[in-house]
Design an enzyme around this catalytic site. Structure first.
Site, mmCIF file in Angstrom:
data_model
loop_
_atom_site.group_PDB
_atom_site.id
_atom_site.type_symbol
_atom_site.label_atom_id
_atom_site.label_comp_id
_atom_site.label_asym_id
_atom_site.label_seq_id
_atom_site.Cartn_x
_atom_site.Cartn_y
_atom_site.Cartn_z
ATOM 1 N N ASN A 1 72.997 59.433 -64.861
ATOM 2 C CA ASN A 1 74.170 59.065 -64.068
ATOM 3 C C ASN A 1 75.103 58.091 -64.788
ATOM 4 O O ASN A 1 75.866 57.368 -64.157
ATOM 5 C CB ASN A 1 73.740 58.471 -62.725
ATOM 6 C CG ASN A 1 72.790 59.378 -61.967
ATOM 7 O OD1 ASN A 1 71.646 59.009 -61.707
ATOM 8 N ND2 ASN A 1 73.245 60.582 -61.664
ATOM 9 N N THR B 1 80.321 54.247 -68.422
ATOM 10 C CA THR B 1 80.636 53.974 -67.013
ATOM 11 C C THR B 1 79.518 54.486 -66.102
ATOM 12 O O THR B 1 79.036 55.603 -66.275
ATOM 13 C CB THR B 1 81.966 54.640 -66.625
ATOM 14 O OG1 THR B 1 82.987 54.093 -67.454
ATOM 15 C CG2 THR B 1 82.314 54.369 -65.170
ATOM 16 N N ILE B 2 79.133 53.624 -65.130
ATOM 17 C CA ILE B 2 78.011 53.961 -64.256
ATOM 18 C C ILE B 2 78.502 54.688 -63.017
ATOM 19 O O ILE B 2 79.468 54.269 -62.373
ATOM 20 C CB ILE B 2 77.253 52.685 -63.839
ATOM 21 C CG1 ILE B 2 76.719 51.970 -65.084
ATOM 22 C CG2 ILE B 2 76.103 53.009 -62.891
ATOM 23 C CD1 ILE B 2 76.249 50.559 -64.822
ATOM 24 N N CYS B 3 77.833 55.775 -62.688
ATOM 25 C CA CYS B 3 78.193 56.553 -61.503
ATOM 26 C C CYS B 3 77.261 56.147 -60.366
ATOM 27 O O CYS B 3 76.127 56.594 -60.290
ATOM 28 C CB CYS B 3 78.045 58.039 -61.823
ATOM 29 S SG CYS B 3 78.371 59.108 -60.442
ATOM 30 N N LEU B 4 77.748 55.239 -59.512
ATOM 31 C CA LEU B 4 76.916 54.711 -58.426
ATOM 32 C C LEU B 4 77.814 54.576 -57.195
ATOM 33 O O LEU B 4 78.919 54.031 -57.294
ATOM 34 C CB LEU B 4 76.340 53.346 -58.852
ATOM 35 C CG LEU B 4 75.364 52.653 -57.915
ATOM 36 C CD1 LEU B 4 74.100 53.485 -57.723
ATOM 37 C CD2 LEU B 4 74.991 51.275 -58.444
#
Lengths: 292, 157
Positions: free
Chosen positions: B85, B91-94
């Site tokens: 993710n 970049t973090i997908c959260l």
């Protein structure tokens, strides 16, 4: 039912007429159609209570020592609500009776639209004549204390709530109030009120600072500071409802869903006062240390 | 920078210094003149003990936009970070970091870093952000674990 006429109120730094008018109201309890009483008495009680709290903040009175005065003020207010409630139930019963009687005489005319407010507010209507007859006939309230308590709960009267929680908040301004717990259970929502180890946080979740002007959402009961809210809703240009600023809350809100949170305001004021006192005591201790 | 953004970040810093979860670190970066840049922070996320992430403490950068806290911060691992993710850019997908999903102004730094720590060991296979880690995670778990352990050694605690 009689009221407590409080002569000690005179010690408060408030305009003499306010106290005079307040005591005057107590001498003439509410009648069934005296709507002015409603507004005046509420305003006066609120004004007196606020003066008490202001004096407490200013260090003029010690609220903890004047609980008996606050209780008198609160007691009068509850009695007043009770009279109002009893009057309303009597009136409602009479109205129902009147409707049945009226239907028996004239079957053609509908009485469905005939509400209490309609009759009371329409002075020119010929019902007013009949109304006098209703009022002058005997009638008694069959309501119980439980009925009255439920009525008070549904009334959601902010002033009544302040009176109820003031003693608890004076002991611990961060305490969880019984009402809040009830709300939590009813809503099945564990983050309904921000609880950290059984205390209520006195800082806004948006600004992370102590509340300056706390406001509560009428939809989800979450509390934020006015500054933080204004900023949040300004960022939403189209003015539609947006998600509550509290994490995981499902409510969609606009600024108009928020009203001033008197209870949170009171918590902050009391907390500030207690920490001010503690600081003073500490300083005094230090002075003593130096002298010793 | 809006006054609310700066004020909130100063309070976040105070709160973090007073108390933060064990093994984590976070601090504002410094400008070239030595002053603090409150809108750009460096932080470290420790992998949870007894997981394949447990040996590492993974660096992130947190960038706060001018309209924070109305808008969420942008949180990044180093470019090329291996996780299903995390985009190639890092970049973090959260969901809690996504404005149109679960971001709310009341979410604190502590909640963000704990959320990222939990994402490390619990990837969401339904929102892949990079090909290699996602493919390995869903098709070849042995290869995935080897790669993760290798990466953890690169960022020791």
């Amino acid at each position: 039912m009689t009221f407590n006429i409080d002569k000690e109120l005179i010690t408060l730094p408030i305009h003499q007429n306010t106290i005079k008018e307040y005591n005057e109201q107590l001498r003439y309890p509410p009648s069934m159609f005296n709507n002015n009483y409603n507004i005046d008495f509420k305003t006066q009680t609120k004004q007196l209570l606020e003066t008490y709290i202001d004096c407490y903040i200013a260090g003029i009175v010690d609220l903890a020592n004047s609980t008996s005065k606050i209780n008198k003020l609160g007691g009068n207010y509850i009695k007043y609500l009770h009279i109002q409630y009893a009057n309303n139930t009597v009136l409602k019963n009479k109205l129902e009776q009147f409707k049945t009687d009226y239907k028996n005489i004239s079957k053609d005319i509908s009485t469905d639209n005939l509400t209490l407010d309609y009759i009371v507010n329409d002075e020119n209507y010929y019902f007013s004549q009949l109304l006098n007859n209703i009022v002058s006939t005997e009638g008694s309230s069959t309501s119980t204390d439980t009925d009255f308590n439920n009525y008070c709960k549904n009334l959601n009267d902010p002033l009544l709530k302040v009176f109820k929680c003031l003693p608890l908040l004076l002991k611990d301004p961060m305490c969880v109030l019984p009402d809040d717990e009830e709300n939590n259970i009813n809503n099945n929502d564990d983050d309904d009120v921000k609880v950290a180890g059984g205390t209520i946080e006195l800082t806004c979740p948006i600004t992370c600072r102590p509340y300056a002007y706390p406001m509560i959402s009428r939809k989800c009961n979450h509390v934020f500071d006015k500054d933080g809210l204004t900023n949040y809703f300004q960022s939403n240009e189209d003015g539609n409802q947006i998600k509550c600023p509290q994490g995981a809350c499902k409510a969609y809100l606009t600024m108009s869903d928020f009203i001033k949170d008197d209870i949170m305001d009171l918590r902050c004021k009391i907390y500030k006062n207690i920490s001010k006192k503690n600081k003073l005591n500490k300083n005094n201790d230090n002075i003593n240390d130096v002298i010793l | 920078m809006s006054s609310l953004c700066l004020q909130r970040l100063q309070e976040e810093r105070k709160k973090w210094r007073k108390d933060h979860p064990f093994g984590f670190w976070a601090k504002p970066t410094k400008n070239s003149d030595g002053s603090l840049n409150m809108q750009r922070w460096d932080a470290g996320i420790p992998g949870k003990e007894n997981t394949i992430w447990g040996q590492g403490c993974f660096p992130i950068t947190i960038e706060y936009p001018n309209d924070y806290p109305s808008k969420p911060p942008k949180v990044k691992f180093p470019a090329g970070f291996y996780h299903p993710n995390v985009y190639p850019s890092g970049t973090i997908c959260l969901s809690i970091l996504n404005e149109s999903q679960d971001w709310r102004p009341a979410i604190t730094l502590k909640q963000i870093v704990l959320g990222i720590q939990s994402l490390l060991e619990n990837p969401n296979p339904n929102s892949p952000a990079q090909e290699p880690a996602w493919r390995a995670f869903s098709r070849n778990i042995k290869e995935y674990e080897t790669k993760v352990l290798e990466q953890a050694r690169k960022y020791p605690k």
